[in-house]
Scaffold this active site. Structure first.
Site, PDB file in Angstrom:
ATOM      1  N   SER A  17       8.259  -0.742  -5.961  1.00 44.85           N
ATOM      2  CA  SER A  17       6.999  -1.692  -5.953  1.00 44.85           C
ATOM      3  C   SER A  17       7.506  -2.812  -5.220  1.00 44.85           C
ATOM      4  O   SER A  17       8.422  -2.877  -4.337  1.00 44.85           O
ATOM      5  CB  SER A  17       6.677  -2.072  -7.591  1.00 44.85           C
ATOM      6  OG  SER A  17       5.266  -2.799  -7.332  1.00 44.85           O
ATOM      7  N   ASN A  18       6.867  -3.917  -5.288  1.00 45.82           N
ATOM      8  CA  ASN A  18       6.875  -5.233  -4.149  1.00 45.82           C
ATOM      9  C   ASN A  18       6.260  -6.254  -4.854  1.00 45.82           C
ATOM     10  O   ASN A  18       5.899  -6.249  -6.172  1.00 45.82           O
ATOM     11  CB  ASN A  18       6.094  -5.087  -2.765  1.00 45.82           C
ATOM     12  CG  ASN A  18       4.483  -4.759  -3.130  1.00 45.82           C
ATOM     13  OD1 ASN A  18       3.762  -5.478  -3.599  1.00 45.82           O
ATOM     14  ND2 ASN A  18       4.166  -3.424  -2.735  1.00 45.82           N
ATOM     15  N   LYS A  19       6.506  -7.544  -4.270  1.00 47.30           N
ATOM     16  CA  LYS A  19       6.431  -8.715  -4.923  1.00 47.30           C
ATOM     17  C   LYS A  19       4.754  -9.149  -5.073  1.00 47.30           C
ATOM     18  O   LYS A  19       4.581 -10.380  -5.345  1.00 47.30           O
ATOM     19  CB  LYS A  19       7.125  -9.853  -4.268  1.00 47.30           C
ATOM     20  CG  LYS A  19       8.375  -9.587  -4.692  1.00 47.30           C
ATOM     21  CD  LYS A  19       9.676 -10.447  -4.105  1.00 47.30           C
ATOM     22  CE  LYS A  19       9.167 -11.572  -3.530  1.00 47.30           C
ATOM     23  NZ  LYS A  19      10.811 -12.513  -2.871  1.00 47.30           N
ATOM     24  N   SER A  20       3.921  -8.618  -4.703  1.00 47.61           N
ATOM     25  CA  SER A  20       2.309  -8.789  -4.512  1.00 47.61           C
ATOM     26  C   SER A  20       2.109  -9.361  -6.108  1.00 47.61           C
ATOM     27  O   SER A  20       2.257  -8.714  -7.178  1.00 47.61           O
ATOM     28  CB  SER A  20       1.436  -7.554  -4.307  1.00 47.61           C
ATOM     29  OG  SER A  20       0.166  -8.071  -4.259  1.00 47.61           O
ATOM     30  N   ALA A  50      -1.248  -4.618  -1.427  1.00 47.67           N
ATOM     31  CA  ALA A  50       0.404  -4.394  -0.765  1.00 47.67           C
ATOM     32  C   ALA A  50       0.704  -2.906  -1.117  1.00 47.67           C
ATOM     33  O   ALA A  50       1.257  -2.879  -2.096  1.00 47.67           O
ATOM     34  CB  ALA A  50       1.273  -5.619  -1.370  1.00 47.67           C
TER      35      ALA A  50
END
Ligand code: C5P
Length: 215
Positions: free
Chosen positions: A21-24, A88
């Site tokens: 995943s990512n930091k959004s 994102a």
């Protein structure tokens, strides 16, 4: 008006208990959704997992992966006047997902990734969407140039570009400083709270509906 917003990160499963995943945080998209709902618009919010409360009077479609987000957007987009894609979305996902948790074995492990569908890039070509299309661009260099290329490549009416190399703005911050890249000019509003910028972006998108459809 009916407004479709994508928000948050996506989760791409590696196995039943792990994901990429990512930091959004989803804050920007949720702020736009809230602002639009408060103005009385019909809002469809397609969101990956976040810690945020869903704004009142919003039709909420929770998703996990980019493939799920793609399917939800494909299903909803024909009926909207404005589509704002703040999500994102992961560019790649694991090529295969086993049914069982992956056991550790060797000293290294290689994960094969495949490209995810480009949801924003599919709006015009694949979904034949004709309404106002707003994309976001998170860049660490050549912000305006990269955003303008994205605007043209994906058939957007507006790209909201932010510099994610800065710690005080962008991912997970409460403030943001963006460039608004239109086909014929670029605006540079002052650094502001995501709430105020959400309102501004929404106003710009609503103005664009009267430009593209003057009657
Ligand atoms: O090309 P890039 O990923 O930087 O483009 C960012 C914009 O495209 C954002 O508006 C994002 O929501 C959207 N996007 C998308 N589907 C993808 C990747 C990005 O809708 N697979």
């Amino acid at each position: 008006m009916t407004i479709l917003i994508t928000a948050g990160p996506t989760r791409e499963a590696i196995d039943p208990v792990r994901f990429i995943s990512n930091k959004s945080s989803g804050k920007m998209g949720y702020a736009i959704a809230q602002s639009a709902a408060e103005q009385g618009h019909r809002v469809i919010l397609v969101s990956g997992p976040t810690d945020l409360d869903v704004p009142d009077r919003v039709d909420f479609i929770p998703v996990e992966s980019s493939v799920e987000m793609f399917a939800a957007v494909e299903h909803q987009i024909a009926k909207v006047d404005i589509a704002i894609f703040t999500a994102a979305v992961a560019d790649y996902r694991p090529a295969s997902v086993p049914d069982q948790k992956i056991k550790k074995s060797g000293e290294t492990m290689t994960l094969e990734l495949v490209r995810n569908p480009d949801i924003l890039g599919s709006a015009r070509n694949q979904f034949s969407y004709q309404g106002v299309l707003v994309g976001f661009a998170a860049e660490t260099e050549n912000l305006e140039k990269n955003a303008r290329e994205k605007l043209e490549r994906k058939g957007c009416d507006l790209i909201v570009a932010n510099d994610v190399s800065r710690k005080d703005i962008g991912f997970d911050a409460n403030d943001n400083e963006v460039l608004l890249v239109f086909p014929d000019h670029t605006d540079h509003p002052h650094k502001d709270s995501k709430q105020h910028l959400a309102h501004l972006i929404l106003e710009e998108a609503i103005t664009l509906t009267s430009v593209s459809n003057p009657n």
